[in-house]
Design an enzyme around this catalytic site. Structure first.
Site: not given
Length: 240
Positions: A12, A15, A135, A148
């Site tokens: 990603g 990453g 997050s 989430y």
């Protein structure tokens, strides 16, 4: 002495940037991916100029046994970057049970079990560190992203608790809680939505994967030797 770091979700945007940064600092890397083998192959080609070892590992970390394949392919280890994740949008009443189970597995259960299996390898080193990419919604919560927010909040709690348990061993555990970062996860937003989003951020822009990577490298380094149990918000002043 050669250092090894595991990066989950290395295919990603965040990453990849973390892998590039750690490679430049001399880390050999275990590069985990799920389905995007092409991205990891391209990443390894980019990192070929560094005199490091690159070990790709495919595993579905949203499945019950995915962590076993990953952990069983890790040998020497100095650092873990828990970066795998996916977002899901919708009202609580719209969430299917299998979606809830997959999100909890990917963000909570699997990171716990990966760390559990790999801690003995970290304890063999004089210094070691774990960094979780969580997050901003794990700190403040978001409507329409309740699931989430829940799993990211669990990651933040895990980091705080694990840091206390491991502090006597010399293993440090910290987290980065990104705000809005320019990654493929933002592709669902329309140009108008992105402009409105940036207008809410005091710094007036989204962050870059490179800014998260710099923070991760700092937390893994000796410069952060007295930091553990911290959740660093990298969010341009949004929801502080």
């Amino acid at each position: 002495m050669e250092k090894y770091a595991l990066i989950t979700g290395a295919s990603g945007g965040i990453g990849r940037s973390i892998a590039q940064k750690l490679a430049s600092e001399g880390y050999s890397l275990y590069l985990h991916y799920h389905t995007n083998e092409k991205a990891v192959t391209e990443l390894m080609a980019e990192l070929d100029s560094f005199e490091i070892e690159l070990i790709p590992i495919q595993a579905d970390l949203s499945s019950k046994d995915g962590y076993l394949h990953l952990a069983n392919n890790i040998f020497s280890l100095d650092a873990i970057v828990l970066n795998s994740g996916s977002s899901v949008y919708g009202l609580v009443t719209e969430m299917e049970e299998h979606t809830v189970q997959q999100m909890v597995q990917l963000h909570v259960t699997t990171p716990f079990l990966i760390s559990k299996m790999l801690l003995p390898k970290l304890m063999n080193k004089k210094q070691a560190a774990i960094v979780a990419i969580t997050s901003i919604w794990g700190q403040t919560g978001a409507s329409y992203e309740v699931l989430y927010s829940m799993v990211k909040g669990a990651q933040n709690a895990y980091v705080k608790a694990l840091s206390k348990e491991l502090a006597p061993t010399g293993i440090r555990v910290n987290a980065i809680a990104p705000g809005a970062i320019s990654t493929p996860m933002m592709e669902d937003f329309s140009p108008e939505d992105l402009l409105n989003l940036q207008a809410e951020i005091p710094m007036g822009r989204m962050g870059t994967p490179g800014e998260i990577a710099e923070t991760a490298a700092f937390l893994l380094s000796d410069k952060a030797s007295y930091m553990t149990g911290q959740i660093l918000g990298v969010n341009g002043g949004w929801y502080t």
